[in-house]
Design a protein around this motif. Sequence first.
Motif, PDB file in Angstrom:
ATOM      1  N   ALA A  76       0.856  -1.186   0.000  1.00  0.00           N
ATOM      2  CA  ALA A  76       0.000   0.000   0.000  1.00  0.00           C
ATOM      3  C   ALA A  76       0.896   1.242   0.000  1.00  0.00           C
ATOM      4  CB  ALA A  76      -0.883  -0.014   1.228  1.00  0.00           C
ATOM      5  N   SER A  77       0.478   2.259  -0.727  1.00  0.00           N
ATOM      6  CA  SER A  77       1.252   3.509  -0.711  1.00  0.00           C
ATOM      7  C   SER A  77       1.041   4.207   0.637  1.00  0.00           C
ATOM      8  CB  SER A  77       0.778   4.422  -1.836  1.00  0.00           C
ATOM      9  OG  SER A  77      -0.533   4.863  -1.543  1.00  0.00           O
ATOM     10  N   LEU A  78       1.929   5.141   0.951  1.00  0.00           N
ATOM     11  CA  LEU A  78       1.792   5.857   2.215  1.00  0.00           C
ATOM     12  C   LEU A  78       0.466   6.610   2.263  1.00  0.00           C
ATOM     13  CD1 LEU A  78       5.402   7.196   2.979  1.00  0.00           C
ATOM     14  CD2 LEU A  78       4.426   4.929   3.319  1.00  0.00           C
ATOM     15  N   SER A  79       0.032   7.111   1.108  1.00  0.00           N
ATOM     16  CA  SER A  79      -1.236   7.872   1.150  1.00  0.00           C
ATOM     17  C   SER A  79      -2.425   6.934   1.327  1.00  0.00           C
ATOM     18  CB  SER A  79      -1.376   8.776  -0.073  1.00  0.00           C
ATOM     19  OG  SER A  79      -1.815   8.033  -1.178  1.00  0.00           O
ATOM     20  N   THR A  80      -2.337   5.703   0.806  1.00  0.00           N
ATOM     21  CA  THR A  80      -3.419   4.731   1.062  1.00  0.00           C
ATOM     22  C   THR A  80      -3.491   4.396   2.542  1.00  0.00           C
ATOM     23  OG1 THR A  80      -3.090   3.789  -1.125  1.00  0.00           O
ATOM     24  CG2 THR A  80      -4.277   2.422   0.441  1.00  0.00           C
ATOM     25  N   VAL A  81      -2.316   4.224   3.161  1.00  0.00           N
ATOM     26  CA  VAL A  81      -2.288   3.922   4.605  1.00  0.00           C
ATOM     27  C   VAL A  81      -2.890   5.092   5.385  1.00  0.00           C
ATOM     28  CG1 VAL A  81      -0.797   3.441   6.584  1.00  0.00           C
ATOM     29  CG2 VAL A  81      -0.284   2.404   4.368  1.00  0.00           C
ATOM     30  N   ARG A  82      -2.563   6.302   4.940  1.00  0.00           N
ATOM     31  CA  ARG A  82      -3.090   7.476   5.649  1.00  0.00           C
ATOM     32  C   ARG A  82      -4.625   7.509   5.571  1.00  0.00           C
ATOM     33  NH1 ARG A  82      -4.497  12.751   5.100  1.00  0.00           N
ATOM     34  NH2 ARG A  82      -4.231  12.813   2.846  1.00  0.00           N
ATOM     35  N   THR A  83      -5.146   7.270   4.387  1.00  0.00           N
ATOM     36  CA  THR A  83      -6.608   7.312   4.226  1.00  0.00           C
ATOM     37  C   THR A  83      -7.270   6.206   5.048  1.00  0.00           C
ATOM     38  OG1 THR A  83      -6.227   8.072   1.978  1.00  0.00           O
ATOM     39  CG2 THR A  83      -8.445   7.310   2.489  1.00  0.00           C
ATOM     40  N   ALA A  84      -6.674   5.014   5.014  1.00  0.00           N
ATOM     41  CA  ALA A  84      -7.314   3.861   5.677  1.00  0.00           C
ATOM     42  C   ALA A  84      -7.263   3.961   7.196  1.00  0.00           C
ATOM     43  CB  ALA A  84      -6.639   2.571   5.219  1.00  0.00           C
ATOM     44  N   THR A  85      -6.239   4.638   7.731  1.00  0.00           N
ATOM     45  CA  THR A  85      -6.098   4.707   9.189  1.00  0.00           C
ATOM     46  C   THR A  85      -6.592   6.035   9.757  1.00  0.00           C
ATOM     47  OG1 THR A  85      -3.866   5.590   8.967  1.00  0.00           O
ATOM     48  CG2 THR A  85      -4.064   3.188   9.187  1.00  0.00           C
ATOM     49  N   GLY A  86      -6.736   7.039   8.864  1.00  0.00           N
ATOM     50  CA  GLY A  86      -7.216   8.346   9.327  1.00  0.00           C
ATOM     51  C   GLY A  86      -6.171   9.162  10.074  1.00  0.00           C
ATOM     52  N   VAL A  87      -4.895   8.743  10.055  1.00  0.00           N
ATOM     53  CA  VAL A  87      -3.873   9.554  10.737  1.00  0.00           C
ATOM     54  C   VAL A  87      -3.591  10.814   9.917  1.00  0.00           C
ATOM     55  CG1 VAL A  87      -2.764   7.597  11.901  1.00  0.00           C
ATOM     56  CG2 VAL A  87      -1.955   8.300   9.626  1.00  0.00           C
ATOM     57  N   ASP A  88      -2.932  11.781  10.554  1.00  0.00           N
ATOM     58  CA  ASP A  88      -2.663  13.035   9.848  1.00  0.00           C
ATOM     59  C   ASP A  88      -1.529  12.886   8.844  1.00  0.00           C
ATOM     60  OD1 ASP A  88      -4.522  14.917  11.264  1.00  0.00           O
ATOM     61  OD2 ASP A  88      -3.466  14.014  12.955  1.00  0.00           O
ATOM     62  N   ALA A  89      -0.577  12.006   9.135  1.00  0.00           N
ATOM     63  CA  ALA A  89       0.552  11.825   8.216  1.00  0.00           C
ATOM     64  C   ALA A  89       1.111  10.421   8.357  1.00  0.00           C
ATOM     65  CB  ALA A  89       1.640  12.846   8.510  1.00  0.00           C
ATOM     66  N   VAL A  90       1.562   9.892   7.231  1.00  0.00           N
ATOM     67  CA  VAL A  90       2.317   8.629   7.244  1.00  0.00           C
ATOM     68  C   VAL A  90       3.690   8.944   6.681  1.00  0.00           C
ATOM     69  CG1 VAL A  90       2.442   6.250   6.432  1.00  0.00           C
ATOM     70  CG2 VAL A  90       0.220   7.274   6.918  1.00  0.00           C
ATOM     71  N   ARG A  91       4.721   8.626   7.439  1.00  0.00           N
ATOM     72  CA  ARG A  91       6.083   8.995   7.033  1.00  0.00           C
ATOM     73  C   ARG A  91       6.993   7.777   7.140  1.00  0.00           C
ATOM     74  NH1 ARG A  91       7.278  14.175  10.778  1.00  0.00           N
ATOM     75  NH2 ARG A  91       9.231  14.123   9.581  1.00  0.00           N
ATOM     76  N   PRO A  92       8.094   7.783   6.399  1.00  0.00           N
ATOM     77  CA  PRO A  92       9.045   6.668   6.519  1.00  0.00           C
ATOM     78  C   PRO A  92       9.630   6.611   7.929  1.00  0.00           C
ATOM     79  CG  PRO A  92       9.591   8.112   4.674  1.00  0.00           C
ATOM     80  CD  PRO A  92       8.495   8.797   5.436  1.00  0.00           C
ATOM     81  N   LEU A  93       9.893   5.408   8.397  1.00  0.00           N
ATOM     82  CA  LEU A  93      10.409   5.224   9.754  1.00  0.00           C
ATOM     83  C   LEU A  93      11.702   6.014   9.977  1.00  0.00           C
ATOM     84  CD1 LEU A  93       9.871   3.681  12.400  1.00  0.00           C
ATOM     85  CD2 LEU A  93      11.282   1.831  11.502  1.00  0.00           C
ATOM     86  N   SER A  94      12.501   6.171   8.906  1.00  0.00           N
ATOM     87  CA  SER A  94      13.786   6.883   9.044  1.00  0.00           C
ATOM     88  C   SER A  94      13.570   8.317   9.522  1.00  0.00           C
ATOM     89  CB  SER A  94      14.536   6.874   7.717  1.00  0.00           C
ATOM     90  OG  SER A  94      13.698   7.429   6.718  1.00  0.00           O
ATOM     91  N   GLU A  95      12.364   8.845   9.365  1.00  0.00           N
ATOM     92  CA  GLU A  95      12.118  10.238   9.779  1.00  0.00           C
ATOM     93  C   GLU A  95      11.715  10.347  11.249  1.00  0.00           C
ATOM     94  OE1 GLU A  95       9.471  12.232   7.049  1.00  0.00           O
ATOM     95  OE2 GLU A  95      10.692  11.633   5.318  1.00  0.00           O
ATOM     96  N   LEU A  96      11.617   9.206  11.928  1.00  0.00           N
ATOM     97  CA  LEU A  96      11.208   9.261  13.334  1.00  0.00           C
ATOM     98  C   LEU A  96      12.216  10.067  14.158  1.00  0.00           C
ATOM     99  CD1 LEU A  96       9.171   8.323  15.479  1.00  0.00           C
ATOM    100  CD2 LEU A  96      10.465   6.202  15.699  1.00  0.00           C
ATOM    101  N   SER A  97      13.508   9.944  13.798  1.00  0.00           N
ATOM    102  CA  SER A  97      14.538  10.664  14.570  1.00  0.00           C
ATOM    103  C   SER A  97      14.317  12.179  14.490  1.00  0.00           C
ATOM    104  CB  SER A  97      15.927  10.283  14.081  1.00  0.00           C
ATOM    105  OG  SER A  97      15.980  10.514  12.693  1.00  0.00           O
ATOM    106  N   GLU A  98      13.662  12.637  13.439  1.00  0.00           N
ATOM    107  CA  GLU A  98      13.443  14.089  13.296  1.00  0.00           C
ATOM    108  C   GLU A  98      12.500  14.637  14.365  1.00  0.00           C
ATOM    109  OE1 GLU A  98      12.120  14.944   9.304  1.00  0.00           O
ATOM    110  OE2 GLU A  98      13.839  13.877   8.440  1.00  0.00           O
ATOM    111  N   VAL A  99      11.662  13.742  14.913  1.00  0.00           N
ATOM    112  CA  VAL A  99      10.719  14.238  15.923  1.00  0.00           C
ATOM    113  C   VAL A  99      11.159  13.842  17.335  1.00  0.00           C
ATOM    114  CG1 VAL A  99       8.785  14.189  14.293  1.00  0.00           C
ATOM    115  CG2 VAL A  99       9.165  12.235  15.820  1.00  0.00           C
ATOM    116  N   ALA A 100      12.354  13.237  17.443  1.00  0.00           N
ATOM    117  CA  ALA A 100      12.783  12.680  18.737  1.00  0.00           C
ATOM    118  C   ALA A 100      12.762  13.729  19.845  1.00  0.00           C
ATOM    119  CB  ALA A 100      14.164  12.055  18.607  1.00  0.00           C
ATOM    120  N   GLU A 101      13.153  14.967  19.520  1.00  0.00           N
ATOM    121  CA  GLU A 101      13.201  16.013  20.548  1.00  0.00           C
ATOM    122  C   GLU A 101      11.828  16.265  21.166  1.00  0.00           C
ATOM    123  OE1 GLU A 101      14.858  20.078  19.843  1.00  0.00           O
ATOM    124  OE2 GLU A 101      16.592  18.812  19.311  1.00  0.00           O
ATOM    125  N   ARG A 102      10.824  16.206  20.296  1.00  0.00           N
ATOM    126  CA  ARG A 102       9.445  16.445  20.763  1.00  0.00           C
ATOM    127  C   ARG A 102       8.988  15.338  21.716  1.00  0.00           C
ATOM    128  NH1 ARG A 102       6.453  16.323  15.620  1.00  0.00           N
ATOM    129  NH2 ARG A 102       4.904  15.081  16.688  1.00  0.00           N
TER     130      ARG A 102
END
Length: 471
Positions: free
Chosen positions: A93-119
């Motif tokens: 499934a594409s990231l946008s399909t996952v987003r639509t099916a789950t209703g989350v605000d964003a679906v991003r690659p796992l590698s980007e998790l470190s970008e939000v680590a500070e939060r």
Amino acid sequence: MSGHLPVQSPAVFSNRRAALADALGDRPAVIFGGGERSRNYPANVYPYRGDSHFLYLVGAPMPDAVLVVDGGRSELFVVPPDADDALWHGASASLSTVRTATGVDAVRPLSELSEVAERLEDAGTLPSADPLTRAKQCALLGRTWDPTRAPTVADLDEDDLAVADAMIGLRLSHDEAALEMIRGAVAATTAAHRAGMEITRPGLLEHDVRAAMERELLARGCEPAYGSIVTVHGEVLHNNVYQHRLGPSDLLLADLGGEHHGWASDVTRTWPVAGRYSATQRALYDIVLQAEKEACAMVKPGVRYRDVHLHASVVLARGLVDEGILRGDPEGLVERGAHALLFPHGVGHLLGLDVHDMEDLGDRAGYAQGRTRSAQFGLGYLRLDRDLEPGMVVTIEPGIYIVPAILENERIAGPFLADGTLNKEALARFADVRGIRIEDDVLCTDGEPEVLTAAIPKEAADVEAAVGAAS
Ligand code: GLY
Ligand code: MN
């Protein structure tokens, strides 16, 4: 990302995430999807099952995915498909399909998790049962859990406890979407128990009956929700051995439930291999049935679950006194724990995404604040001591077992033998029983309890009519 998408509306999961965010205020929650575990080489993995908290909030298993719920915003970090995935696992499934099916605000690659680590400094998380996932939780969120053992609630910090309590608050009482899934699990489990009864006859192996039962689960897209128990040795409470041959005077105890899109059912029936209970089997079967039905009828709002357990215990004790197996008045016997010689476990537990729902959080889920486990043999195995609320699904599963490990244990049985409370000679007449358990899944409503698993034969005559019907 390969894997599944939710089969229910995204609004179901958006609403649950909004309720979690409400409960947590400013504190973010980081929920891990759990990971695959390899057998002998990396791509040969054990069957993967998503983490239950993740399933509750996202709706589908996604290996190594991470959900971040931060105030009003939910982001899902997923493992993108690698180049070979389409060949071996089919299209992702594409990231946008996952987003639509789950209703989350964003679906991003796992590698980007470190970008939000500070939060995530003040984020809470729940320890995964999977050590590899726990290591990732420690790395991302600075937890110092001992890698050699599963963390308990005592290892959780304030942020984690806030998430644990919020999830408990949400998952204790089921929403309509959850109940729809549990009913799906119940339908498959009903077919499984009927099939098990129908195929049973002397000479088969326990394996044969198990296979006939699990077939009905698989044919409905379900899996076993736990290791099925299908045995002529029902006195071994969690017996996962299936090689015994069914003898004509045996009882077969089948504790087997389906899992439907992650949601569980948990049912036990005990039937006579040759289609007729002996007089001794029938006497004890009817005692267990009476206790079970009276306990089911108590599943109402405000009732303390421990009182359901104690009431079932008194009914069992009364029956055992009537048969001459115990001596004394039933209430007094239960106070002293004498009934636990033959009914050593609790009368049931929470049911939901897991068969023992939320026991990853220990007794924090099963026991109301201020209540703790009894030290008494028997009562100490009670998994649930809350006041019942509408929307809760609990199991009701009394039983009578003749367990040598208990009856020959000086510390447990000695005092009751010495004062004549337990009459071993009377008990010896019931040698063809071994173990009887009857278990239903019961929904607490605003009014009368709903026995979700009521379509599975339970009255002795109905069970007898169903056994061997296939031959
Ligand atoms: N179905 C197994 C148990 O409740 O422990
Ligand atoms: Mn159970």
